[in-house]
Motif scaffolding. Sequence first.
Motif, PDB file in Angstrom:
ATOM      1  N   GLU A   1       0.870  -1.176   0.000  1.00 18.97           N
ATOM      2  CA  GLU A   1       0.000   0.000   0.000  1.00 18.97           C
ATOM      3  C   GLU A   1       0.903   1.221   0.000  1.00 18.97           C
ATOM      4  N   ASN A   2       0.555   2.203  -0.791  1.00 24.27           N
ATOM      5  CA  ASN A   2       1.328   3.444  -0.864  1.00 24.27           C
ATOM      6  C   ASN A   2       0.667   4.523  -0.047  1.00 24.27           C
ATOM      7  N   ASP A   3       1.467   5.286   0.680  1.00 25.69           N
ATOM      8  CA  ASP A   3       0.996   6.483   1.354  1.00 25.69           C
ATOM      9  C   ASP A   3       1.560   7.653   0.562  1.00 25.69           C
ATOM     10  N   GLU A   4       0.800   8.125  -0.408  1.00 26.66           N
ATOM     11  CA  GLU A   4       1.254   9.188  -1.306  1.00 26.66           C
ATOM     12  C   GLU A   4       1.533  10.489  -0.559  1.00 26.66           C
ATOM     13  N   LYS A   5       0.759  10.761   0.476  1.00 25.13           N
ATOM     14  CA  LYS A   5       0.918  12.010   1.231  1.00 25.13           C
ATOM     15  C   LYS A   5       2.285  12.083   1.905  1.00 25.13           C
ATOM     16  N   ASN A   6       2.713  10.981   2.531  1.00 31.70           N
ATOM     17  CA  ASN A   6       3.964  10.971   3.284  1.00 31.70           C
ATOM     18  C   ASN A   6       5.129  10.333   2.530  1.00 31.70           C
ATOM     19  N   GLY A   7       4.866   9.740   1.376  1.00 26.11           N
ATOM     20  CA  GLY A   7       5.935   9.138   0.589  1.00 26.11           C
ATOM     21  C   GLY A   7       6.508   7.871   1.199  1.00 26.11           C
ATOM     22  N   GLU A   8       5.665   7.105   1.873  1.00 33.92           N
ATOM     23  CA  GLU A   8       6.111   5.855   2.482  1.00 33.92           C
ATOM     24  C   GLU A   8       5.250   4.702   1.987  1.00 33.92           C
ATOM     25  N   ILE A   9       5.686   3.481   2.258  1.00 33.25           N
ATOM     26  CA  ILE A   9       4.943   2.310   1.819  1.00 33.25           C
ATOM     27  C   ILE A   9       4.712   1.371   2.993  1.00 33.25           C
ATOM     28  N   TYR A  10       3.734   0.507   2.821  1.00 34.65           N
ATOM     29  CA  TYR A  10       3.426  -0.534   3.788  1.00 34.65           C
ATOM     30  C   TYR A  10       3.410  -1.851   3.020  1.00 34.65           C
ATOM     31  N   ILE A  11       4.249  -2.802   3.425  1.00 34.61           N
ATOM     32  CA  ILE A  11       4.284  -4.082   2.736  1.00 34.61           C
ATOM     33  C   ILE A  11       3.994  -5.221   3.694  1.00 34.61           C
ATOM     34  N   GLN A  12       3.514  -6.311   3.138  1.00 34.72           N
ATOM     35  CA  GLN A  12       3.232  -7.516   3.907  1.00 34.72           C
ATOM     36  C   GLN A  12       3.498  -8.713   2.990  1.00 34.72           C
ATOM     37  N   PRO A  13       4.252  -9.706   3.466  1.00 31.00           N
ATOM     38  CA  PRO A  13       4.503 -10.869   2.619  1.00 31.00           C
ATOM     39  C   PRO A  13       3.224 -11.670   2.389  1.00 31.00           C
ATOM     40  N   THR A  14       3.121 -12.268   1.206  1.00 33.01           N
ATOM     41  CA  THR A  14       1.994 -13.157   0.937  1.00 33.01           C
ATOM     42  C   THR A  14       2.244 -14.477   1.667  1.00 33.01           C
ATOM     43  N   SER A  15       1.248 -15.334   1.695  1.00 28.64           N
ATOM     44  CA  SER A  15       1.374 -16.600   2.423  1.00 28.64           C
ATOM     45  C   SER A  15       2.527 -17.455   1.895  1.00 28.64           C
ATOM     46  N   LEU A  16       2.828 -17.370   0.607  1.00 27.40           N
ATOM     47  CA  LEU A  16       3.940 -18.147   0.038  1.00 27.40           C
ATOM     48  C   LEU A  16       5.310 -17.644   0.484  1.00 27.40           C
ATOM     49  N   TYR A  17       5.387 -16.380   0.919  1.00 21.49           N
ATOM     50  CA  TYR A  17       6.676 -15.786   1.291  1.00 21.49           C
ATOM     51  C   TYR A  17       6.768 -15.411   2.767  1.00 21.49           C
ATOM     52  N   GLN A  18       5.918 -15.967   3.605  1.00 24.21           N
ATOM     53  CA  GLN A  18       5.978 -15.645   5.023  1.00 24.21           C
ATOM     54  C   GLN A  18       7.225 -16.192   5.702  1.00 24.21           C
ATOM     55  N   ASP A  19       7.859 -17.195   5.131  1.00 25.97           N
ATOM     56  CA  ASP A  19       9.083 -17.737   5.723  1.00 25.97           C
ATOM     57  C   ASP A  19      10.227 -17.800   4.706  1.00 25.97           C
ATOM     58  N   ARG A  20      10.158 -16.959   3.676  1.00 27.40           N
ATOM     59  CA  ARG A  20      11.186 -16.906   2.643  1.00 27.40           C
ATOM     60  C   ARG A  20      11.660 -15.465   2.454  1.00 27.40           C
ATOM     61  N   ALA A  21      12.919 -15.320   2.148  1.00 27.49           N
ATOM     62  CA  ALA A  21      13.464 -13.988   1.876  1.00 27.49           C
ATOM     63  C   ALA A  21      13.088 -13.551   0.466  1.00 27.49           C
ATOM     64  N   PHE A  22      12.928 -12.257   0.278  1.00 24.06           N
ATOM     65  CA  PHE A  22      12.712 -11.698  -1.051  1.00 24.06           C
ATOM     66  C   PHE A  22      13.341 -10.310  -1.124  1.00 24.06           C
ATOM     67  N   THR A  23      13.490  -9.820  -2.342  1.00 27.06           N
ATOM     68  CA  THR A  23      14.156  -8.537  -2.568  1.00 27.06           C
ATOM     69  C   THR A  23      13.187  -7.558  -3.203  1.00 27.06           C
ATOM     70  N   ILE A  24      13.265  -6.288  -2.772  1.00 29.08           N
ATOM     71  CA  ILE A  24      12.538  -5.218  -3.443  1.00 29.08           C
ATOM     72  C   ILE A  24      13.530  -4.100  -3.767  1.00 29.08           C
ATOM     73  N   LEU A  25      13.220  -3.348  -4.800  1.00 25.61           N
ATOM     74  CA  LEU A  25      14.014  -2.191  -5.197  1.00 25.61           C
ATOM     75  C   LEU A  25      13.183  -0.945  -4.930  1.00 25.61           C
ATOM     76  N   ILE A  26      13.769  -0.004  -4.210  1.00 28.75           N
ATOM     77  CA  ILE A  26      13.054   1.221  -3.851  1.00 28.75           C
ATOM     78  C   ILE A  26      13.743   2.398  -4.528  1.00 28.75           C
ATOM     79  N   ASP A  27      12.940   3.221  -5.195  1.00 23.63           N
ATOM     80  CA  ASP A  27      13.421   4.416  -5.868  1.00 23.63           C
ATOM     81  C   ASP A  27      12.789   5.615  -5.171  1.00 23.63           C
ATOM     82  N   THR A  28      13.599   6.608  -4.823  1.00 15.25           N
ATOM     83  CA  THR A  28      13.076   7.791  -4.137  1.00 15.25           C
ATOM     84  C   THR A  28      13.139   9.001  -5.058  1.00 15.25           C
ATOM     85  N   GLU A  29      12.451  10.051  -4.628  1.00  8.77           N
ATOM     86  CA  GLU A  29      12.462  11.294  -5.398  1.00  8.77           C
ATOM     87  C   GLU A  29      13.827  11.906  -5.314  1.00  8.77           C
TER      88      GLU A  29
END
Length: 92
Positions: free
Chosen positions: A64-92
């Motif tokens: 979920e994106n918080d456009e007002k504050n420029g932050e995000i909220y993430i939650q792993p899906t059931s398939l990734y609750q016990d697995r590592a994953f990578t995300i790429l974040i780009d800022t202004e």
Amino acid sequence: MIKWPLIFINFLLLTSNVYALQIRSVVDNETTAAKISSVDVTRIFVQGDRIKSVKGLKGAYTRENDEKNGEIYIQPTSLYQDRAFTILIDTE
């Protein structure tokens, strides 16, 4: 304004909830590991900047994106609750 083209974050998931604040110093284009909750939403923000885009493995997490504050909220899906994953974040 300072430009941060990409911040690589590798999430290590725990089987229990993570409630503690984690502060990470990140250098542009460097990989950083952080622990997120396996069952609850985790807030991610960049102090003094705004997150403008997030990319990662499709189906690994919900976001979920918080456009007002420029932050995000993430939650792993059931398939990734016990697995590592990578995300790429780009800022202004």
